[in-house]
Scaffold this active site. Structure first.
Site, PDB file in Angstrom:
ATOM      1  CE1 TYR A  78      -3.599   2.747   0.745  1.00  0.00           C
ATOM      2  CE2 TYR A  78      -1.933   3.471   2.565  1.00  0.00           C
ATOM      3  CZ  TYR A  78      -3.049   3.682   1.674  1.00  0.00           C
ATOM      4  OH  TYR A  78      -3.769   4.991   1.933  1.00  0.00           O
TER       5      TYR A  78
ATOM      6  CG  ASP B 241      -6.693   9.917   4.007  1.00  0.00           C
ATOM      7  OD1 ASP B 241      -6.600  10.769   4.513  1.00  0.00           O
ATOM      8  OD2 ASP B 241      -5.899   9.072   3.427  1.00  0.00           O
TER       9      ASP B 241
END
Length: 124
Positions: A14, A38
């Protein structure tokens, strides 16, 4: 359930893909119906299209680098800190979020919540 070692590899992938991959490659790490918040408190992204658009902002930068600092994994959850440095239009920025990911039984990300505030974004 994925092993600790498998989840560690997914976290490492990631972080690498956020800086060096395509938005589609990052989205491939997520399960169908996954959610991304986020930073925490922002609108939740819950479609593949929204994820590709979100990670596309980073991919659109002139340059991006990322470094994983630490990871803690227990059960189906990983918590980790990494730094992301982006460069565009002659300016550089650094953010060091702490991400919380929960994984499904196949090792796909079900939820990702990033802990950071706007004032954590540093211009270099």
């Amino acid at each position: 359930m994925a092993s600790v070692e498998e989840l560690q590899k997914i976290v490492e992938s990631y972080v690498d893909l956020v800086a060096n991959g395509t938005p589609d490659q990052v989205a491939d790490l997520y399960a169908d119906g996954a959610t991304v918040e986020d930073p925490i408190g922002a609108d939740i992204r819950d479609t593949r299209e929204a994820l590709v658009e979100f990670y596309g902002v980073i991919a659109g930068m002139d340059k991006a680098t990322a470094e994983l600092h630490w990871t803690k994994i227990a059960g189906d959850t990983a918590v980790f800190e990494f730094s992301l440095i982006t460069e565009t239009a002659g300016m550089s920025f650094k953010i060091t979020p702490v991400d919380i990911m929960v994984f499904d039984d196949e090792g796909k990300i079900k939820t990702m919540r990033a802990v950071w505030r706007p004032e954590d974004l540093q211009q270099l």
